[in-house]
Design an enzyme around this catalytic site. Sequence first.
Site, PDB file in Angstrom:
ATOM      1  N   SER A   1       6.423   2.017   0.637  1.00 21.25           N
ATOM      2  CA  SER A   1       5.882   0.305   0.105  1.00 21.25           C
ATOM      3  C   SER A   1       5.761  -0.593   1.129  1.00 21.25           C
ATOM      4  O   SER A   1       5.578   0.606   2.575  1.00 21.25           O
ATOM      5  CB  SER A   1       6.956  -0.627  -0.737  1.00 21.25           C
ATOM      6  OG  SER A   1       6.979  -1.677  -0.934  1.00 21.25           O
ATOM      7  N   ASN A   2       5.973  -1.599   1.516  1.00 20.01           N
ATOM      8  CA  ASN A   2       5.502  -2.259   2.899  1.00 20.01           C
ATOM      9  C   ASN A   2       5.705  -4.616   2.868  1.00 20.01           C
ATOM     10  O   ASN A   2       6.653  -4.537   1.331  1.00 20.01           O
ATOM     11  CB  ASN A   2       3.526  -2.230   2.647  1.00 20.01           C
ATOM     12  CG  ASN A   2       3.111  -2.661   1.231  1.00 20.01           C
ATOM     13  OD1 ASN A   2       3.282  -4.258   1.250  1.00 20.01           O
ATOM     14  ND2 ASN A   2       2.356  -2.255   0.649  1.00 20.01           N
ATOM     15  N   PRO A   3       6.413  -5.273   3.967  1.00 21.21           N
ATOM     16  CA  PRO A   3       6.219  -5.650   3.720  1.00 21.21           C
ATOM     17  C   PRO A   3       5.581  -7.218   2.925  1.00 21.21           C
ATOM     18  O   PRO A   3       5.990  -8.390   3.561  1.00 21.21           O
ATOM     19  CB  PRO A   3       6.648  -6.058   5.862  1.00 21.21           C
ATOM     20  CG  PRO A   3       5.577  -5.076   6.140  1.00 21.21           C
ATOM     21  CD  PRO A   3       5.362  -4.300   4.950  1.00 21.21           C
TER      22      PRO A   3
END
Length: 412
Positions: A220-222
């Site tokens: 995922s990513n932030p």
Amino acid sequence: MTAPAPTVPTPPGPLILVIVGGSIAAVKAPSVLRRLRERGAQVRVIATDAALAFVTELSLATAAAHEVATDTTWFSPRPDAQHLTLARADAVVVVGASADLLARAAGGHASDLASATLLSVRAPVLWVPAMNEKMWTHPAVQANAETLRGWGHRFLGPEVGAFGTAGEGSGLGRMAEPEEIAAAVLALLTPPVPQDLAGLHVVVSAGPTREYLDPVRFISNPSSGKMGFAVAEEARDRGARVTLVTGPVTLPDPPGVTVSRIETALELRDAVLNAAQDAQIVVMTAAVADYRAAEAATEKQAKVAGDVTVTLTPNPDILAELGREKGERVLVGFAMETHAGVERAAAKAGRKNADFILLNYPTREGTAFGGDDNEVTLVRPDGSHEAWPRLSKREVARRLLDEARRVRGTAR
Ligand code: C5P
């Protein structure tokens, strides 16, 4: 390293005059003053003699961080006519408004500082009455309230609830709560938002996606989702019907928006393509993962000695897919680049058949991922571009939707 861009300076807040009347509800006035200041307003206070029987001048002055104007200060030698100075406020709110103060104002009296000031005010006035139900519903009081309404004054409450007079129990007459009062008086100053997106369906994607490797591990990513939520809220406030498709974020559903919560890029694709069918504007702020596991394991994978190889397969490009059957829809993308931003973003807009792309930079502090501000450059497929200063995400959303409207206007 890039130097942080200066934030656009905040203008001084509006000046609100709080008039405190002679009611037991006057004890809530310090909270109203504090709430107004928390919301960025500057405050001034007038307390009537009757108000000072219920609340001390010291607690009002402390909450206002300013001296309190009273009949004593009005009649003291001073260089100005205090009622005229105080009347220059941007808005006035009368808390703990008693039947007597209503009568003095409706009768055009100028015998005390509060009523003389009310006669001199041309700014919006909000009355927050607090009195016993029998008094409030008396035809004399109702006629006075009606006179004031006729002059454009507004009223908040009174509400049904426990009223402070001994033995009177509950009924109509309780004053509204401080938070609500502060919001209501400031709302008098907010110009009505133009409903320029009424009748349109706006679809917004937001947040990250999760690409599962097994049931408990994902790529995922932030992305916080804040940019997409700001676009959804702005479009809603301008009258659009809004569908927000969001990956996992901690933000609550915005009221008045249809929210679809998804996890993976494939789920995002289904939800966006489905909602986009009758949409006129689609804004893709979602940070869609470019790849997913070619084969996600259905059981949690045990740790093994040594390196592990995961085969990733590309996710469908949702924006490009929408671009292939664009029709009259306005398509907006976001792109994050660390170098050659404008050229790459223009090429991307062309490739995906987007009307424009907002380019941002993940390395600028307080912007993009997780921040409340964003610093973006609007890039069109022909390479023309506009760098916007650092702005709140809500202001970026406002300008983005202005540009989407312009594109619609020129497309017709
Ligand atoms: O190609 P890139 O990921 O930089 O493009 C960013 C834009 O494309 C964003 O608006 C993003 O939401 C959208 N996008 C998409 N589907 C993907 C990847 C990105 O719609 N698989």
